[in-house]
Design an enzyme around this catalytic site. Structure first.
Site, PDB file in Angstrom:
ATOM      1  N   GLY A  67      32.168  11.142  30.298  1.00  0.00           N
ATOM      2  CA  GLY A  67      30.881  10.428  30.303  1.00  0.00           C
ATOM      3  C   GLY A  67      29.838  11.124  31.167  1.00  0.00           C
ATOM      4  N   LEU A  70      36.692   8.541  24.528  1.00  0.00           N
ATOM      5  CA  LEU A  70      35.514   9.096  23.835  1.00  0.00           C
ATOM      6  C   LEU A  70      34.723   8.029  23.075  1.00  0.00           C
ATOM      7  CD1 LEU A  70      36.984  12.507  22.524  1.00  0.00           C
ATOM      8  CD2 LEU A  70      35.857  12.043  24.707  1.00  0.00           C
ATOM      9  N   ASN A  90      32.196   6.579  24.177  1.00  0.00           N
ATOM     10  CA  ASN A  90      30.764   6.785  24.457  1.00  0.00           C
ATOM     11  C   ASN A  90      30.507   8.219  24.910  1.00  0.00           C
ATOM     12  OD1 ASN A  90      28.125   5.734  24.508  1.00  0.00           O
ATOM     13  ND2 ASN A  90      28.213   5.518  26.741  1.00  0.00           N
ATOM     14  N   LEU A 145      42.387   3.333  28.166  1.00  0.00           N
ATOM     15  CA  LEU A 145      43.053   2.736  29.340  1.00  0.00           C
ATOM     16  C   LEU A 145      43.854   1.488  28.986  1.00  0.00           C
ATOM     17  CD1 LEU A 145      40.523   2.914  32.308  1.00  0.00           C
ATOM     18  CD2 LEU A 145      42.405   4.449  31.752  1.00  0.00           C
ATOM     19  N   SER A 157      28.252  -1.028  40.929  1.00  0.00           N
ATOM     20  CA  SER A 157      26.843  -0.871  40.566  1.00  0.00           C
ATOM     21  C   SER A 157      25.977  -1.748  41.455  1.00  0.00           C
ATOM     22  CB  SER A 157      26.677  -1.296  39.109  1.00  0.00           C
ATOM     23  OG  SER A 157      25.312  -1.473  38.811  1.00  0.00           O
ATOM     24  N   THR A 178      23.914  -3.544  40.421  1.00  0.00           N
ATOM     25  CA  THR A 178      23.719  -4.797  39.683  1.00  0.00           C
ATOM     26  C   THR A 178      24.455  -5.965  40.358  1.00  0.00           C
ATOM     27  OG1 THR A 178      23.672  -5.746  37.468  1.00  0.00           O
ATOM     28  CG2 THR A 178      25.646  -4.543  38.034  1.00  0.00           C
ATOM     29  N   TYR A 216      28.228  -7.655  31.794  1.00  0.00           N
ATOM     30  CA  TYR A 216      28.498  -6.337  32.370  1.00  0.00           C
ATOM     31  C   TYR A 216      28.571  -6.430  33.898  1.00  0.00           C
ATOM     32  CZ  TYR A 216      27.512  -1.789  34.403  1.00  0.00           C
ATOM     33  OH  TYR A 216      27.557  -0.667  35.203  1.00  0.00           O
ATOM     34  N   LYS A 221      31.778  -5.946  36.912  1.00  0.00           N
ATOM     35  CA  LYS A 221      31.771  -5.158  38.158  1.00  0.00           C
ATOM     36  C   LYS A 221      32.107  -6.056  39.358  1.00  0.00           C
ATOM     37  CE  LYS A 221      30.716  -1.169  36.389  1.00  0.00           C
ATOM     38  NZ  LYS A 221      31.801  -0.210  36.229  1.00  0.00           N
ATOM     39  N   PHE A 262      22.991   3.214  42.459  1.00  0.00           N
ATOM     40  CA  PHE A 262      21.660   2.730  42.096  1.00  0.00           C
ATOM     41  C   PHE A 262      21.319   3.343  40.724  1.00  0.00           C
ATOM     42  CE2 PHE A 262      20.338  -0.280  45.305  1.00  0.00           C
ATOM     43  CZ  PHE A 262      21.517  -0.302  46.027  1.00  0.00           C
ATOM     44  N   ASN A 307      18.517   2.458  26.346  1.00  0.00           N
ATOM     45  CA  ASN A 307      18.104   1.239  27.047  1.00  0.00           C
ATOM     46  C   ASN A 307      17.450   1.597  28.373  1.00  0.00           C
ATOM     47  OD1 ASN A 307      19.369  -0.620  25.213  1.00  0.00           O
ATOM     48  ND2 ASN A 307      21.325   0.122  26.021  1.00  0.00           N
ATOM     49  N   ARG A 358      12.661   1.166  41.409  1.00  0.00           N
ATOM     50  CA  ARG A 358      14.102   1.435  41.445  1.00  0.00           C
ATOM     51  C   ARG A 358      14.395   2.640  42.328  1.00  0.00           C
ATOM     52  NH1 ARG A 358      13.660  -2.703  39.370  1.00  0.00           N
ATOM     53  NH2 ARG A 358      14.598  -3.545  37.474  1.00  0.00           N
TER      54      ARG A 358
HETATM   55  P1  NAD Z   1      29.361   6.704  30.222  1.00  0.00           P
HETATM   56  O1  NAD Z   1      29.406   5.710  29.131  1.00  0.00           O
HETATM   57  O2  NAD Z   1      28.605   7.968  29.998  1.00  0.00           O
HETATM   58  O3  NAD Z   1      30.833   7.078  30.705  1.00  0.00           O
HETATM   59  C1  NAD Z   1      31.909   6.174  30.628  1.00  0.00           C
HETATM   60  C2  NAD Z   1      33.045   6.885  29.929  1.00  0.00           C
HETATM   61  O4  NAD Z   1      34.169   6.000  29.867  1.00  0.00           O
HETATM   62  C3  NAD Z   1      32.725   7.299  28.492  1.00  0.00           C
HETATM   63  O5  NAD Z   1      33.033   8.667  28.319  1.00  0.00           O
HETATM   64  C4  NAD Z   1      33.633   6.410  27.633  1.00  0.00           C
HETATM   65  O6  NAD Z   1      34.037   7.073  26.446  1.00  0.00           O
HETATM   66  C5  NAD Z   1      34.777   6.128  28.590  1.00  0.00           C
HETATM   67  N1  NAD Z   1      35.504   4.856  28.350  1.00  0.00           N
HETATM   68  C6  NAD Z   1      34.990   3.618  28.223  1.00  0.00           C
HETATM   69  N2  NAD Z   1      35.983   2.715  28.050  1.00  0.00           N
HETATM   70  C7  NAD Z   1      37.157   3.409  28.088  1.00  0.00           C
HETATM   71  C8  NAD Z   1      38.515   3.054  27.971  1.00  0.00           C
HETATM   72  N3  NAD Z   1      38.897   1.787  27.755  1.00  0.00           N
HETATM   73  N4  NAD Z   1      39.460   4.020  28.049  1.00  0.00           N
HETATM   74  C9  NAD Z   1      39.104   5.316  28.269  1.00  0.00           C
HETATM   75  N5  NAD Z   1      37.820   5.706  28.365  1.00  0.00           N
HETATM   76  C10 NAD Z   1      36.863   4.781  28.281  1.00  0.00           C
HETATM   77  O7  NAD Z   1      28.785   5.943  31.528  1.00  0.00           O
HETATM   78  P2  NAD Z   1      28.299   6.530  32.912  1.00  0.00           P
HETATM   79  O8  NAD Z   1      26.827   6.338  32.990  1.00  0.00           O
HETATM   80  O9  NAD Z   1      28.880   7.861  33.153  1.00  0.00           O
HETATM   81  O10 NAD Z   1      28.936   5.445  33.889  1.00  0.00           O
HETATM   82  C11 NAD Z   1      30.213   5.640  34.489  1.00  0.00           C
HETATM   83  C12 NAD Z   1      30.576   4.405  35.266  1.00  0.00           C
HETATM   84  O11 NAD Z   1      29.565   4.134  36.231  1.00  0.00           O
HETATM   85  C13 NAD Z   1      30.695   3.128  34.426  1.00  0.00           C
HETATM   86  O12 NAD Z   1      31.768   2.366  34.923  1.00  0.00           O
HETATM   87  C14 NAD Z   1      29.384   2.425  34.666  1.00  0.00           C
HETATM   88  O13 NAD Z   1      29.491   1.039  34.509  1.00  0.00           O
HETATM   89  C15 NAD Z   1      29.093   2.806  36.106  1.00  0.00           C
HETATM   90  N6  NAD Z   1      27.670   2.769  36.436  1.00  0.00           N
HETATM   91  C16 NAD Z   1      26.773   3.494  35.703  1.00  0.00           C
HETATM   92  C17 NAD Z   1      25.421   3.433  36.012  1.00  0.00           C
HETATM   93  C18 NAD Z   1      24.409   4.190  35.190  1.00  0.00           C
HETATM   94  O14 NAD Z   1      23.220   3.883  35.308  1.00  0.00           O
HETATM   95  N7  NAD Z   1      24.777   5.190  34.403  1.00  0.00           N
HETATM   96  C19 NAD Z   1      24.987   2.630  37.076  1.00  0.00           C
HETATM   97  C20 NAD Z   1      25.922   1.927  37.824  1.00  0.00           C
HETATM   98  C21 NAD Z   1      27.273   1.999  37.492  1.00  0.00           C
HETATM   99  N1  UDP Z   2      11.971   0.170  32.004  1.00  0.00           N
HETATM  100  C1  UDP Z   2      10.795   0.278  31.277  1.00  0.00           C
HETATM  101  N2  UDP Z   2      10.906   0.705  29.986  1.00  0.00           N
HETATM  102  C2  UDP Z   2      12.072   1.023  29.379  1.00  0.00           C
HETATM  103  C3  UDP Z   2      13.267   0.897  30.148  1.00  0.00           C
HETATM  104  C4  UDP Z   2      13.173   0.453  31.450  1.00  0.00           C
HETATM  105  O1  UDP Z   2       9.707   0.027  31.778  1.00  0.00           O
HETATM  106  O2  UDP Z   2      12.090   1.396  28.192  1.00  0.00           O
HETATM  107  C5  UDP Z   2      11.877  -0.235  33.429  1.00  0.00           C
HETATM  108  C6  UDP Z   2      12.703  -1.460  33.794  1.00  0.00           C
HETATM  109  O3  UDP Z   2      11.930  -2.630  33.629  1.00  0.00           O
HETATM  110  C7  UDP Z   2      13.038  -1.180  35.263  1.00  0.00           C
HETATM  111  C8  UDP Z   2      13.150   0.350  35.327  1.00  0.00           C
HETATM  112  O4  UDP Z   2      12.433   0.826  34.185  1.00  0.00           O
HETATM  113  O5  UDP Z   2      11.952  -1.562  36.099  1.00  0.00           O
HETATM  114  C9  UDP Z   2      14.587   0.854  35.278  1.00  0.00           C
HETATM  115  O6  UDP Z   2      15.245   0.311  34.130  1.00  0.00           O
HETATM  116  P1  UDP Z   2      16.644   0.872  33.621  1.00  0.00           P
HETATM  117  O7  UDP Z   2      17.008   0.111  32.383  1.00  0.00           O
HETATM  118  O8  UDP Z   2      16.574   2.370  33.503  1.00  0.00           O
HETATM  119  O9  UDP Z   2      17.642   0.559  34.820  1.00  0.00           O
HETATM  120  P2  UDP Z   2      18.009  -0.843  35.524  1.00  0.00           P
HETATM  121  O10 UDP Z   2      17.444  -0.764  36.899  1.00  0.00           O
HETATM  122  O11 UDP Z   2      17.456  -1.950  34.703  1.00  0.00           O
HETATM  123  O12 UDP Z   2      19.510  -0.807  35.543  1.00  0.00           O
END
Ligand code: NAD
Ligand code: UDP
Length: 342
Positions: free
Chosen positions: A10, A33, A35, A59, A124, A126, A148, A152, A177, A197, A230
């Site tokens: 990922g 894979l 995502n 998993l 996260s 979140t 979601y 977490k 963050f 998104n 953010r």
């Molecule tokens: P991503 O979707 O790019 O990576 C996640 C990976 O996990 C993908 O490759 C997917 O194929 C794999 N996966 C999902 N479910 C699985 C399963 N059951 N078995 C095996 N593989 C599986 O996401 P990312 O942005 O790299 O995020 C990684 C982690 O960080 C996630 O847990 C996400 O919730 C967390 N996170 C992400 C963000 C963000 O903004 N990207 C923010 C906070 C937390």
């Molecule tokens: N946002 C926006 N347009 C978009 C997507 C997000 O204006 O198409 C804004 C959203 O309201 C927030 C910031 O961008 O203030 C970050 O959003 P994102 O979805 O990237 O991350 P989040 O903090 O919601 O996890």
């Protein structure tokens, strides 16, 4: 020392594999894979000049996961695998609870069976819900507003229970963050499925001509320019935070939680401006209503990670945008190869 990286194909996982390999760790990736694409891992090898092992395993499939632990001598796990789209989690809650929670429970069971008690978990920001004040400290109250976020929050609780039950566990929970940007080589980056998104990939796709116009979700928040604020953090800084967590876990038993952010808040308009500078194009935008569930401002108090992990983010917003743009302009269609560089 061998690190199992779940979700290693990922966005954050692949960048973390690069940093782990560059630091000298052996890396085993487990990813179903759902995502991501295997091509990512070839690029990780290209960037580092090192090999890693990959198992296409879900998993929730305990037998297959057990087989991976049987074959590899795992010392610690970095657990990224999970579904992460907030909107989708509202429409498919069971899928999110099953994948994120059951997947983690099975992972922990298998780890215990093989005597592996070291885990770094992707949490996260979140989990802070709508914080009363910013910057956000780790001891702020926790809440969630969507399935979601609840996965977490629940998983953090599950890890606390696990530690209470057996002090052999060493657990680092990292609350990210807003990761953006890409590796400096422009070979790996964020490759969302369908219409993004999140704001950063949306902007890069507008800049590259795949999308017409960015919607700014609200310009009437109580923030300096009215748009949402953010804590954007370079994905490479975030990845280095994981390497630090792995170092930490070896010498500091227990369960700990750290914010991984820069400590600085940037607005949507700041991001648009920085990105326009990086790609030398205007980013067309239109003001839209606030997105349901969004909060005005969210940024970290990152000093605990600085003190205990000896980590702090080094890359600024301009660098995040330049690197994101290099990746997006090299590969407008992500890992669906447009052209091979290097
Ligand atoms: P991503 O979707 O790019 O990576 C996640 C990976 O996990 C993908 O490759 C997917 O194929 C794999 N996966 C999902 N479910 C699985 C399963 N059951 N078995 C095996 N593989 C599986 O996401 P990312 O942005 O790299 O995020 C990684 C982690 O960080 C996630 O847990 C996400 O919730 C967390 N996170 C992400 C963000 C963000 O903004 N990207 C923010 C906070 C937390
Ligand atoms: N946002 C926006 N347009 C978009 C997507 C997000 O204006 O198409 C804004 C959203 O309201 C927030 C910031 O961008 O203030 C970050 O959003 P994102 O979805 O990237 O991350 P989040 O903090 O919601 O996890």
């Amino acid at each position: 020392m061998t690190i199992l990286v779940t979700g290693g194909a990922g966005y954050i996982g692949s960048h973390t594999c690069v940093e782990l390999l560059n630091t000298g760790y052996d890396v085993v990736v487990v990813d179903n894979l759902c995502n991501s694409k295997e091509e990512v891992l070839h690029r990780v090898k290209k960037i580092t000049g090192k090999e890693l092992k990959f198992y296409k395993v879900d998993l929730v499939n305990k037998a297959e996961l057990t087989e991976v632990f049987r074959k590899e001598k795992i010392d610690a796990v970095i657990h990224f695998a999970g579904l992460k789209a907030v909107g989708e989690s509202v429409s498919k809650p069971l899928e999110y609870y099953y994948n994120n929670i059951t997947g983690t429970l099975i992972l922990c069971e298998v780890m215990m069976e093989f005597g592996v008690y070291n885990i770094v978990f992707s949490s996260s920001a979140t989990v802070y819900g709508n914080p009363a004040t910013v910057p956000i400290r780790e001891d702020f109250p926790l809440s969630a507003t969507n399935p979601y976020g609840r996965t977490k929050l629940m998983l953090e609780e599950i890890f606390r229970d696990l530690y209470q039950s057996d002090r052999r566990w060493n657990i680092v929970m990292l609350r990210y963050f807003n990761p953006i940007g890409a590796h400096k080589t422009g070979l790996i980056g964020e490759d969302p499925k369908g219409i993004p998104n999140n704001i950063a990939p949306y902007i890069t796709q507008v800049a590259v001509g795949k999308l017409d116009i960015l919607g700014v979700f609200g310009d009437d928040y109580d923030t300096p320019d009215g748009s949402g604020v953010r804590d954007y953090i370079h994905v490479v800084d975030l990845s280095i935070g994981h390497v630090k967590a792995i170092e930490h876990i070896q010498h500091n038993p227990g369960i700990v939680v750290y914010n991984l952010g820069t400590g600085k808040g940037y607005s949507v308009f700041d991001l648009i401006k920085a990105f326009s500078k990086a790609c030398r194009k205007d980013i067309p935008y239109v003001i839209k209503p606030r997105r349901v569930g969004d909060i005005a401002a969210c940024y970290a108090e990152p000093s605990l990670a600085r003190k205990e992990l000896h980590w702090s983010a080094q890359r600024d917003l301009d660098e995040m945008c330049e690197d994101a743009w290099r990746w997006q302009s090299n590969y407008p269609n992500g890992y669906q190869n447009d052209k091979e560089i290097l």
